[in-house]
Design a protein around this motif. Sequence first.
Motif, PDB file in Angstrom:
ATOM      1  N   PRO A 196       3.974   7.986   4.436  1.00  0.00           N
ATOM      2  CA  PRO A 196       2.852   8.969   4.649  1.00  0.00           C
ATOM      3  C   PRO A 196       2.308   8.881   5.982  1.00  0.00           C
ATOM      4  O   PRO A 196       2.006   7.695   6.383  1.00  0.00           O
ATOM      5  N   ALA A 197       2.103   9.721   6.707  1.00  0.00           N
ATOM      6  CA  ALA A 197       1.124   9.706   7.950  1.00  0.00           C
ATOM      7  C   ALA A 197       0.018   8.883   7.693  1.00  0.00           C
ATOM      8  O   ALA A 197      -0.891   9.253   6.825  1.00  0.00           O
ATOM      9  N   GLU A 203       4.992   0.434   0.771  1.00  0.00           N
ATOM     10  CA  GLU A 203       5.977  -0.227   0.432  1.00  0.00           C
ATOM     11  C   GLU A 203       7.349   0.326   0.161  1.00  0.00           C
ATOM     12  O   GLU A 203       7.159   1.638  -0.528  1.00  0.00           O
ATOM     13  N   VAL A 204       8.531  -0.027   0.180  1.00  0.00           N
ATOM     14  CA  VAL A 204       9.586   0.509  -0.037  1.00  0.00           C
ATOM     15  C   VAL A 204      10.576  -0.614  -0.505  1.00  0.00           C
ATOM     16  O   VAL A 204      10.539  -1.972  -0.045  1.00  0.00           O
ATOM     17  N   ARG A 205      11.410  -0.567  -1.682  1.00  0.00           N
ATOM     18  CA  ARG A 205      12.075  -1.462  -2.333  1.00  0.00           C
ATOM     19  C   ARG A 205      13.476  -1.071  -2.476  1.00  0.00           C
ATOM     20  O   ARG A 205      13.919   0.013  -2.228  1.00  0.00           O
ATOM     21  N   ASP A 288       4.420   8.112  16.391  1.00  0.00           N
ATOM     22  CA  ASP A 288       3.410   9.014  16.035  1.00  0.00           C
ATOM     23  C   ASP A 288       2.905   8.863  14.868  1.00  0.00           C
ATOM     24  O   ASP A 288       3.521   9.367  13.636  1.00  0.00           O
ATOM     25  N   PRO A 289       1.640   8.269  14.486  1.00  0.00           N
ATOM     26  CA  PRO A 289       1.073   8.268  13.197  1.00  0.00           C
ATOM     27  C   PRO A 289       0.659   9.286  12.513  1.00  0.00           C
ATOM     28  O   PRO A 289       0.379   9.131  11.230  1.00  0.00           O
ATOM     29  N   SER A 290       0.860  10.741  13.022  1.00  0.00           N
ATOM     30  CA  SER A 290       0.527  11.789  12.264  1.00  0.00           C
ATOM     31  C   SER A 290       1.498  12.485  11.443  1.00  0.00           C
ATOM     32  O   SER A 290       1.253  13.464  10.967  1.00  0.00           O
ATOM     33  N   LYS A 291       2.736  11.737  11.544  1.00  0.00           N
ATOM     34  CA  LYS A 291       3.763  12.391  10.817  1.00  0.00           C
ATOM     35  C   LYS A 291       4.126  11.485   9.470  1.00  0.00           C
ATOM     36  O   LYS A 291       4.242  10.267   9.766  1.00  0.00           O
ATOM     37  N   ASP A 292       4.639  12.286   8.656  1.00  0.00           N
ATOM     38  CA  ASP A 292       5.510  11.677   7.539  1.00  0.00           C
ATOM     39  C   ASP A 292       6.701  11.111   8.311  1.00  0.00           C
ATOM     40  O   ASP A 292       7.491  11.991   8.807  1.00  0.00           O
TER      41      ASP A 292
END
Length: 322
Positions: A196-197, A203-205, A288-292
Amino acid sequence: ADPQYGHFLNDTRLAQADLDAIVKWVDAGAPQGNAADLPPAPTFTEGWVLGKPDVVIEMPETFEIPAEGVIPYKYFTAPTNFTEDKWIRGVEIRPGNRAVVHHIILNLRDAGKADGPPAAAMQGLGGTAPGLQPTFYPEGVAKKIKAGSSIVFQMHYTPNGKATTDKSYVGLYFAKEPPKEQMFGHMILNFNFRIPAGDPNYEVRSTWTVPEDILVQSMMPHMHLRGKDFKYIAVYPDGREEVLLNVPHYDFAWQLSYKPVSVHLPKGTKIQCIAHFDNSPNNRFNPDPSKDIRWGDQTFEEMMIGFFDYTRDDNKLTASAK
């Protein structure tokens, strides 16, 4: 690597005494020492780190890189022209033009297989990226390249404002005698995520079940610019858990392959890879922190791969492997 977990043959940490010596030297104005104590400069064979290879295989064509734009991964298939199976003890990949080559991954395609991008089931031959150094496999260990195989170059190009060209290549080093063990490679990955933005700690596993008793030879975490930390955990068949590798401050610009001293995993062990991503404005490398963000080849997208090399834990090749 976090020093609390595991012991590694290629540990890159400096001892505290070495750090203190460097600080003392800098504080003193970085004076030159006695020239008589200077060790001889290292020598290299025609630029090869591992020495002159037994065979050099190039991309089949020169690729033109434009001055600007985003270039999807490019794939080039080069025949080995091997008329018999070959055992490889070392691989050194050389970018033809370091200014525009970010990374190269090599996969082996068996004779008669269709051309195109490599499938996940293909055998990996090696890769190079910022921070990675070529090394020989341990004594008595080799990878097999079957007769008639081709090498698929996966090329990641990054334009730098000037149109140019590239023709990368790889040097292969043959085992001097039949190996005792065969090296295998695997990728423990997860394609299906959406970061998410603005999330500072997503976390990803990913998980892989060990198919037979194995000896771990190397582990290499791979993420992109939002990568924050990466951990490998072994969950043994009896339920016991052990952290094999913890990289608490992942650095995309300095990716390392960690070679454990001795890690034996029995059949049925689950290897869990746990990664965290910083997609917030506090991450100064974040495009770009505004994008998923989802999985993608480009640096401004993301990946989650736990590269993993191993040998069978029986110290000998089976008849079928020979």
